[in-house]
Design a protein around this motif. Structure first.
Motif, PDB file in Angstrom:
ATOM      1  N   LEU A  47       1.016  -1.217   0.123  1.00 25.87           N
ATOM      2  CA  LEU A  47       0.044  -0.142   0.265  1.00 25.87           C
ATOM      3  C   LEU A  47       1.102   1.443   0.288  1.00 25.87           C
ATOM      4  CD1 LEU A  47      -2.897  -1.075   2.764  1.00 25.87           C
ATOM      5  CD2 LEU A  47      -2.730  -1.409  -0.020  1.00 25.87           C
ATOM      6  N   GLY A  48       2.148   1.042   0.622  1.00 26.60           N
ATOM      7  CA  GLY A  48       3.488   2.371  -0.044  1.00 26.60           C
ATOM      8  C   GLY A  48       2.600   2.972   1.972  1.00 26.60           C
ATOM      9  N   GLY A  49       3.743   3.991   1.712  1.00 21.45           N
ATOM     10  CA  GLY A  49       3.434   5.307   2.884  1.00 21.45           C
ATOM     11  C   GLY A  49       3.883   4.213   4.575  1.00 21.45           C
TER      12      GLY A  49
ATOM     13  N   LEU B 153       5.833  -1.315  -7.096  1.00 20.13           N
ATOM     14  CA  LEU B 153       6.438  -0.815  -5.109  1.00 20.13           C
ATOM     15  C   LEU B 153       7.433  -0.180  -4.679  1.00 20.13           C
ATOM     16  CD1 LEU B 153       8.035  -4.692  -5.952  1.00 20.13           C
ATOM     17  CD2 LEU B 153       5.416  -4.560  -5.577  1.00 20.13           C
ATOM     18  N   GLY B 154       7.898   0.524  -5.743  1.00 14.63           N
ATOM     19  CA  GLY B 154       9.160   1.725  -5.580  1.00 14.63           C
ATOM     20  C   GLY B 154       8.524   2.602  -4.171  1.00 14.63           C
ATOM     21  N   LEU B 155       8.756   2.528  -3.040  1.00 15.09           N
ATOM     22  CA  LEU B 155       8.775   3.373  -2.004  1.00 15.09           C
ATOM     23  C   LEU B 155       8.798   5.279  -2.408  1.00 15.09           C
ATOM     24  CD1 LEU B 155       7.727   4.016   0.832  1.00 15.09           C
ATOM     25  CD2 LEU B 155      10.276   4.024   1.120  1.00 15.09           C
ATOM     26  N   VAL B 156       9.735   5.518  -4.050  1.00 16.03           N
ATOM     27  CA  VAL B 156      10.151   6.804  -4.031  1.00 16.03           C
ATOM     28  C   VAL B 156       8.505   6.963  -5.209  1.00 16.03           C
ATOM     29  CG1 VAL B 156      11.786   7.943  -5.180  1.00 16.03           C
ATOM     30  CG2 VAL B 156      12.230   6.991  -4.451  1.00 16.03           C
ATOM     31  N   ASN B 157       7.955   6.285  -6.104  1.00 23.96           N
ATOM     32  CA  ASN B 157       7.302   6.280  -6.726  1.00 23.96           C
ATOM     33  C   ASN B 157       5.673   6.762  -6.140  1.00 23.96           C
ATOM     34  OD1 ASN B 157       7.423   6.751  -9.727  1.00 23.96           O
ATOM     35  ND2 ASN B 157       7.787   4.331  -9.644  1.00 23.96           N
ATOM     36  N   LEU B 161       2.989   9.557  -6.253  1.00 22.13           N
ATOM     37  CA  LEU B 161       1.938   9.658  -6.158  1.00 22.13           C
ATOM     38  C   LEU B 161       1.442  10.607  -4.850  1.00 22.13           C
ATOM     39  CD1 LEU B 161       1.726   6.247  -7.844  1.00 22.13           C
ATOM     40  CD2 LEU B 161       1.512   8.465  -8.889  1.00 22.13           C
ATOM     41  N   GLN B 162       1.441   9.410  -3.715  1.00 23.31           N
ATOM     42  CA  GLN B 162       0.539  10.268  -2.883  1.00 23.31           C
ATOM     43  C   GLN B 162       0.402  11.692  -3.047  1.00 23.31           C
ATOM     44  OE1 GLN B 162       1.702   7.695   0.337  1.00 23.31           O
ATOM     45  NE2 GLN B 162      -0.054   6.554  -0.311  1.00 23.31           N
ATOM     46  N   ALA B 163       2.192  12.202  -2.752  1.00 18.76           N
ATOM     47  CA  ALA B 163       2.012  13.406  -2.634  1.00 18.76           C
ATOM     48  C   ALA B 163       1.307  14.972  -3.962  1.00 18.76           C
ATOM     49  CB  ALA B 163       3.614  13.972  -2.008  1.00 18.76           C
ATOM     50  N   GLY B 164       1.099  13.748  -4.753  1.00 17.19           N
ATOM     51  CA  GLY B 164       0.575  14.634  -5.691  1.00 17.19           C
ATOM     52  C   GLY B 164       1.634  15.298  -6.858  1.00 17.19           C
ATOM     53  N   ILE B 166       3.066  13.462  -9.502  1.00 12.93           N
ATOM     54  CA  ILE B 166       2.953  12.395 -10.210  1.00 12.93           C
ATOM     55  C   ILE B 166       1.916  12.587 -10.205  1.00 12.93           C
ATOM     56  CG2 ILE B 166       5.928  12.521 -11.022  1.00 12.93           C
ATOM     57  CD1 ILE B 166       5.505   9.942  -9.408  1.00 12.93           C
ATOM     58  N   ASP B 167       0.957  12.028 -11.585  1.00  5.52           N
ATOM     59  CA  ASP B 167       0.133  10.951 -11.855  1.00  5.52           C
ATOM     60  C   ASP B 167       0.884   9.912 -12.546  1.00  5.52           C
ATOM     61  OD1 ASP B 167      -0.561  13.750 -12.038  1.00  5.52           O
ATOM     62  OD2 ASP B 167      -0.618  14.677 -13.718  1.00  5.52           O
ATOM     63  N   GLN B 168       1.825  10.050 -12.760  1.00  6.17           N
ATOM     64  CA  GLN B 168       1.794   8.473 -13.081  1.00  6.17           C
ATOM     65  C   GLN B 168       3.191   7.707 -12.061  1.00  6.17           C
ATOM     66  OE1 GLN B 168       0.415   5.997 -15.715  1.00  6.17           O
ATOM     67  NE2 GLN B 168      -1.424   7.276 -15.557  1.00  6.17           N
ATOM     68  N   PRO B 169       3.731   6.788 -11.968  1.00  7.37           N
ATOM     69  CA  PRO B 169       4.539   6.683 -12.304  1.00  7.37           C
ATOM     70  C   PRO B 169       6.159   6.510 -12.492  1.00  7.37           C
ATOM     71  CG  PRO B 169       3.130   4.011 -12.015  1.00  7.37           C
ATOM     72  CD  PRO B 169       2.750   5.322 -12.373  1.00  7.37           C
ATOM     73  N   LEU B 170       6.966   6.679 -11.911  1.00  7.16           N
ATOM     74  CA  LEU B 170       7.886   7.215 -13.505  1.00  7.16           C
ATOM     75  C   LEU B 170       8.612   5.611 -12.863  1.00  7.16           C
ATOM     76  CD1 LEU B 170       9.611   9.970 -11.310  1.00  7.16           C
ATOM     77  CD2 LEU B 170       8.592   9.920 -13.631  1.00  7.16           C
ATOM     78  N   ASN B 171       8.451   5.240 -14.431  1.00  6.01           N
ATOM     79  CA  ASN B 171       9.396   4.002 -14.881  1.00  6.01           C
ATOM     80  C   ASN B 171      10.660   3.532 -14.921  1.00  6.01           C
ATOM     81  OD1 ASN B 171       6.380   2.271 -15.049  1.00  6.01           O
ATOM     82  ND2 ASN B 171       6.267   3.387 -16.755  1.00  6.01           N
ATOM     83  N   ILE B 172      11.257   3.846 -13.281  1.00  2.00           N
ATOM     84  CA  ILE B 172      12.932   4.211 -14.273  1.00  2.00           C
ATOM     85  C   ILE B 172      14.189   3.074 -13.851  1.00  2.00           C
ATOM     86  CG2 ILE B 172      14.801   4.602 -12.282  1.00  2.00           C
ATOM     87  CD1 ILE B 172      11.962   6.840 -10.648  1.00  2.00           C
ATOM     88  N   LEU B 173      13.211   2.220 -13.909  1.00  2.17           N
ATOM     89  CA  LEU B 173      13.766   0.753 -13.714  1.00  2.17           C
ATOM     90  C   LEU B 173      13.715  -0.022 -15.676  1.00  2.17           C
ATOM     91  CD1 LEU B 173      12.912  -0.400 -10.232  1.00  2.17           C
ATOM     92  CD2 LEU B 173      15.168   0.283 -11.318  1.00  2.17           C
TER      93      LEU B 173
END
Lengths: 293, 324
Positions: A47-49, B153-157, B161-164, B166-173
């Motif tokens: 879920l993250g966070g 699952l990436g923490l940074v993404n 996202l939660q902080a708003g 970005i709208d789409q996760p970054l496909n860094i990998l």
């Protein structure tokens, strides 16, 4: 003037401390996050966070990990290769170094040329693979330990270390009729503990972390190492639609990702345990290497 | 008559050498044991390079290296005309140069920063942590990258996202656009602390009275870094730079191009992640084209050797310090 100098110092100090704190945090936090994720319910982590503490504490990840014979076997194979590979590497490398540390050894120029040339040039991976195959080492436990038994880098370090040992020690043993092997084993090795510890730690870490040989020189499932299994599950937990597989897992809430971080903790833990010793010796060791004997 | 004495002299000498050798025979036995390993695992593969010029098949075993038919430069020619050639060579060069540009100054800066710290416990703390990633396997580093940067699952993404932001996760990998940054960033992260050991040792060697004199002359801290710390590190910087440039194709200081590109590479970021070594590896071990793979590998080795010698030569000219 002194006041502004002091202010300048304060500004500079703050910048230095801030930058170093950021660097330390980026180095430390990833390990911390992996640790808390391994103690958190896998489905909850997704879920993250979660940043500072495990949100839904569980030991389920470790239970699944320990009960899975695949992981246990990989762990045991890794321990076995680390212990035997380090012991044999230490033995052969120091034995050869002992012989080469004699300044009056005949042909030593020839021997050194062969060693140094081999340090700078290599045939590359493909011919190396052909050699392993011809020796019948592929798909055996031996492929983990035999090729790395003679470590040329530590060979040179050990030679310069042994040359520092007072010659009187050897001479008096010679007088008493001791053979070369006895001198090496009974006199040289016991006084070389700092060197042997450095070598053992580095060879051990190298063995523990090795991945390529398990991935490409071995096919048998019984010989897979921890790093191999870890890479396997990293790929699995990042395959699309992995969350679907979550529901099918026994133990509730354990995901590929939570198993991934658990295996990472298991892989990092031994290194953290020997880390204080590594630190004590490696600064010394790296300096030994750069100072020519 | 003169000739006669010479002969006997040589004979005596030979006799002495033989006597010395007999006395040392156990030692030579020890060395011989080591040479066996050296010959098998280092020198035989060097002869194996011959297969790059031959029509070698793996079923011929080691003997096939010598008995198979010569094909000259056929495989080199094939690689140059390989449709992936341009991409692979570009990636190898760009990744290598980027790593030198970022990985070389990073430990120097960290060492200078650490040297400015007066609190010993803090200094030791930062140092201790900064070495740690060096001892962790690349597999774990890749695992960490996934835990932080993966799109699902990436923490940074998740945080972005939660902080708003970005709208789409970054496909860094899994995007060719990010691979170079990812590779350079993770390599610097892993090896920066380790190389500070050498630079800090160089700083320790600087005479403290120089700093005191500069302080009395009114030099500020930045001036002291510029005029005392940096010049004091010059010799070490040159030696490390030579080492770096010599091994640039393998990743320089962070010497990890192969394992990193192999483990972080995937079919989607392949346009920027495929390098000469990973390509040779796949062609050789996955497709079983051993001769072709050795030819590709050999091109890289030759360039590396040229780089080692030329960087060493230039260093000797410019500063007097060199490796050999």
């Amino acid at each position: 003037m002194p006041k502004s100098q002091k202010q300048k110092d304060l500004v500079m100090d703050s910048i230095v401390y801030l930058l170093l704190s950021i660097i330390a945090l980026t180095m430390l936090y990833p390990f911390y996050y992996v640790l808390i994720a391994s103690f958190n319910k896998g489905s909850d982590t997704l879920l993250g966070g979660m940043y500072l503490w495990p949100r839904s504490v569980t030991f389920e990840n470790y239970r699944i990990f320990l009960e899975d014979p695949k992981w246990m076997k990989a762990f045991l194979v890794t321990v076995a290769r680390t212990v035997s590979g380090t012991a044999l590497g230490l033995l052969l490398t120091s034995l050869v170094a002992y012989a080469l540390s004699h300044r009056d050894l005949l042909f030593s120029k020839f021997y050194f040329t062969l060693i140094i040339f081999a340090m700078y040039f290599s045939g590359g991976l493909i011919p190396y693979y052909v050699v392993l195959r011809s020796l019948g080492l592929l798909n055996t436990f031996g492929v983990y330990i035999v090729p790395s038994m003679l470590n040329t880098f530590f060979l040179l370090i050990a030679i310069s270390f042994f040359r520092e040992i007072p010659g009187e020690l050897k001479e008096s043993a010679h007088m008493d009729g001791a053979g070369e092997f006895t001198i090496y084993f009974r006199i040289i090795l016991p006084v070389s503990m700092p060197l042997l510890a450095t070598m053992a730690l580095f060879m051990g870490v190298g063995q523990w972390n090795s991945w390529l040989d398990s991935a490409y020189f071995v096919q048998s499932e019984n010989l897979r190492t921890l790093t191999f299994r870890m890479m396997e599950i990293i790929n699995q937990s990042n395959a699309p639609m992995d969350s679907v597989a979550v529901a099918n897992r026994p133990g509730g809430g354990v995901t590929s990702f939570s198993l991934q971080v658990t295996s990472m903790v298991v892989s990092i833990l031994p290194i953290i345990c020997v880390y204080p010793f590594l630190q004590k010796y490696f600064v010394h060791g790296i300096m030994l290497g750069s100072v020519k004997g | 008559m003169q000739l006669e004495t010479n002969v006997t002299g040589a004979e005596v000498q030979r006799g002495q050498i033989w006597k010395r050798f007999k006395k040392q025979k156990v030692l030579h036995l020890f060395v011989g044991l080591g040479l066996i390993f050296l010959v098998i695992f280092s020198y035989t593969p060097m002869f194996g390079i011959l297969m790059a010029f031959k029509d070698y098949s793996i079923s011929d075993g080691i003997k096939g290296i010598f008995t198979s038919d010569w094909v000259g430069l056929r495989y080199f020619d094939e690689f140059v005309h390989d449709y992936q050639f341009g991409k692979i060579v570009r990636n190898t060069l760009v990744l290598s140069f980027l790593k030198v540009i970022f990985a070389f100054p990073a430990p120097i800066i960290l060492a200078i920063l650490l040297n400015e710290v007066k609190s010993m416990p803090f200094k030791r703390f930062v140092q201790t942590i900064s070495y740690l990633p060096h001892f962790i396997s690349w597999v774990v580093v890749v695992g960490v990258s996934y835990a932080f940067l993966s799109a699902d699952l990436g923490l940074v993404n998740k945080a972005l996202l939660q902080a708003g932001f970005i709208d789409q996760p970054l496909n860094i990998l899994t995007s060719p656009n990010y691979f170079w940054g990812l590779a350079v960033g993770s390599a610097v992260w892993k090896e920066m602390g380790w190389w500070t050991i050498i630079f800090l040792a160089a700083i320790t060697g600087i005479n403290p009275s120089l700093y005191e004199a500069a302080e009395i002359d009114g030099a500020g801290r930045l001036a002291r870094i510029r005029h005392i710390t940096l010049p004091g590190m010059k010799g070490t910087i040159v030696v490390v730079l030579v080492l770096t440039i010599g091994s640039i194709l393998g990743g320089g200081l962070v010497g990890s191009n192969f394992e990193q590109a192999y483990l972080l590479g995937n079919s989607i970021n392949n346009p920027t992640s495929e390098i000469v070594q990973t390509y040779a590896f796949k062609v050789g071990l996955s497709d079983g084209r051993f001769s072709y793979a050795s030819a590709i590998d050999l091109i890289q080795s030759v360039i590396s050797v040229i780089l080692i010698f030329s960087s060493n030569f230039i260093a000797k000219r410019v500063s007097g310090s060199s490796l050999f």
